[in-house]
Write an enzyme that holds these catalytic residues in place. Structure first.
Site, PDB file in Angstrom:
ATOM      1  N   PRO A  88       0.822  -1.214   0.000  1.00 17.69           N
ATOM      2  CA  PRO A  88       0.000   0.000   0.000  1.00 17.69           C
ATOM      3  C   PRO A  88       0.856   1.263   0.000  1.00 17.69           C
ATOM      4  O   PRO A  88       1.813   1.361   0.755  1.00 17.69           O
ATOM      5  CB  PRO A  88      -0.786  -0.098   1.317  1.00 17.69           C
ATOM      6  CG  PRO A  88      -0.602  -1.496   1.799  1.00 17.69           C
ATOM      7  CD  PRO A  88       0.679  -1.994   1.222  1.00 17.69           C
ATOM      8  N   GLU A  89       0.514   2.187  -0.859  1.00 16.61           N
ATOM      9  CA  GLU A  89       1.172   3.491  -0.875  1.00 16.61           C
ATOM     10  C   GLU A  89       0.137   4.542  -0.493  1.00 16.61           C
ATOM     11  O   GLU A  89      -0.975   4.212  -0.094  1.00 16.61           O
ATOM     12  CB  GLU A  89       1.773   3.753  -2.257  1.00 16.61           C
ATOM     13  CG  GLU A  89       2.814   2.704  -2.660  1.00 16.61           C
ATOM     14  CD  GLU A  89       3.510   3.019  -3.979  1.00 16.61           C
ATOM     15  OE1 GLU A  89       3.681   4.203  -4.301  1.00 16.61           O
ATOM     16  OE2 GLU A  89       3.857   2.076  -4.701  1.00 16.61           O
ATOM     17  N   HIS A 144      -4.909 -14.981   8.076  1.00 12.10           N
ATOM     18  CA  HIS A 144      -3.830 -14.164   8.638  1.00 12.10           C
ATOM     19  C   HIS A 144      -4.354 -13.042   9.531  1.00 12.10           C
ATOM     20  O   HIS A 144      -3.730 -11.995   9.628  1.00 12.10           O
ATOM     21  CB  HIS A 144      -2.967 -13.616   7.511  1.00 12.10           C
ATOM     22  CG  HIS A 144      -2.440 -14.699   6.605  1.00 12.10           C
ATOM     23  ND1 HIS A 144      -1.498 -15.614   7.022  1.00 12.10           N
ATOM     24  CD2 HIS A 144      -2.747 -15.024   5.327  1.00 12.10           C
ATOM     25  CE1 HIS A 144      -1.238 -16.446   6.028  1.00 12.10           C
ATOM     26  NE2 HIS A 144      -1.981 -16.116   4.988  1.00 12.10           N
TER      27      HIS A 144
END
Ligand SMILES: [Zn+2]
Length: 285
Positions: free
Chosen positions: A2-3, A102
């Site tokens: 993610p940016e 997860h």
């Protein structure tokens, strides 16, 4: 990974669903996800009985401003910080939804709802910042962040000054969060293409007009992606678990060997500071 546009999309989504509802409890399934406090039960105790007043973003950090919920006047109750790192996802879901493989941290809200942190690679982090502490005292990475790309501080003058004496490639400089906050590999490649700058160009060799184009291009590629709900280039999921993948709009990222959309020259790939870098050898000089 993610940016800024993905994190901004998450922030906006969280502001739509999580505000002003009491955190009633939670569960930490992987203790090392909690960067602060040291004890994950202290983390949960700190959050319990608070509500989120507002989500903010600084670079790729998410910052939830907390307030007490049991008083008429909102009482500062510290901050909840989140960094998604490589694979972290925040999902807003029902508590009875079966746990993703997860799942690392669960925060329980009223009406059987839940904010769930899922993170395959486990580099993601969460912080509870106690009241009377500034977030950067506890989340020390915040101290090293450069200006936000949409802020006035990120000016052409600023960028020119920062790059003037640097001997490293411009692509590498753009990934440095102390130069500009939130830009990562994808958007660095795309911004360099848009500005016509070859990624290996030494910072100190950039001409003033190149720096000016670069500053504008960084904002342009980030803004375009924010407008379509986060990245168009990956399997990013928003807080509802939906993929904002609109596909096929990258100019260079992940397009090695494919024709440049401007000149049809095959896109090339090279490694810079260990990161895949994509560019058009014709359009970027
Ligand atoms: Zn080209």
């Amino acid at each position: 990974v993610p940016e800024l546009p993905e994190v901004e999309t998450v922030r906006q989504g969280l502001n739509q669903v999580t505000l002003s509802q009491e955190v009633q409890g939670g569960e930490v399934l992987l203790t090392r996800t909690i960067a602060h406090p040291e004890s994950s039960s202290d983390f949960l105790v700190g959050l319990q009985g608070t509500a989120i007043a507002q989500w903010h973003r600084r670079g790729k950090y998410l910052l939830a401003e907390l307030k007490g919920v049991r008083r008429a006047v909102p009482l500062s109750a510290g901050w909840l910080g989140v960094h998604l790192r490589m694979t972290g996802q925040l999902l807003w879901t029902q508590q009875d939804t079966s746990l993703q493989k997860h799942t690392r941290v669960r925060l329980f809200f009223a009406d059987q709802r839940e904010l769930r942190f899922v993170d395959q690679r486990t580099f993601g982090q969460m912080w509870w910042v106690p009241p009377n502490h500034a977030p950067e005292e506890i989340m020390t990475g915040l101290k090293n962040l450069g200006p936000e790309p949409f802020s006035e501080a990120f000016s052409v003058d600023y960028l020119a000054k920062q790059l003037r004496d640097r001997r490293r490639p411009i692509k590498t400089a753009l990934l440095d969060q102390s130069l500009v906050a939130g830009v990562g590999n994808i958007y660095a490649d795309e911004a360099l293409f848009l500005s016509g700058v070859q990624p290996q160009t030494c910072c100190s060799d950039l001409k003033p007009e190149q720096i000016e184009r670069l500053a504008a291009s960084i904002r342009q590629v980030l803004q375009a992606s924010i407008e379509v709900g986060g990245t168009t280039f990956s399997n990013f999921l928003n807080v509802q678990g939906l993929n904002g993948n609109y596909g096929g709009v990258a100019n260079v990222y992940n397009r090695e060997g494919e024709p440049c959309r401007a000149c049809a020259t095959p896109i090339q790939r090279l490694k810079l500071a260990g990161r895949s870098t994509h560019f058009c050898p014709q359009c970027q000089q």
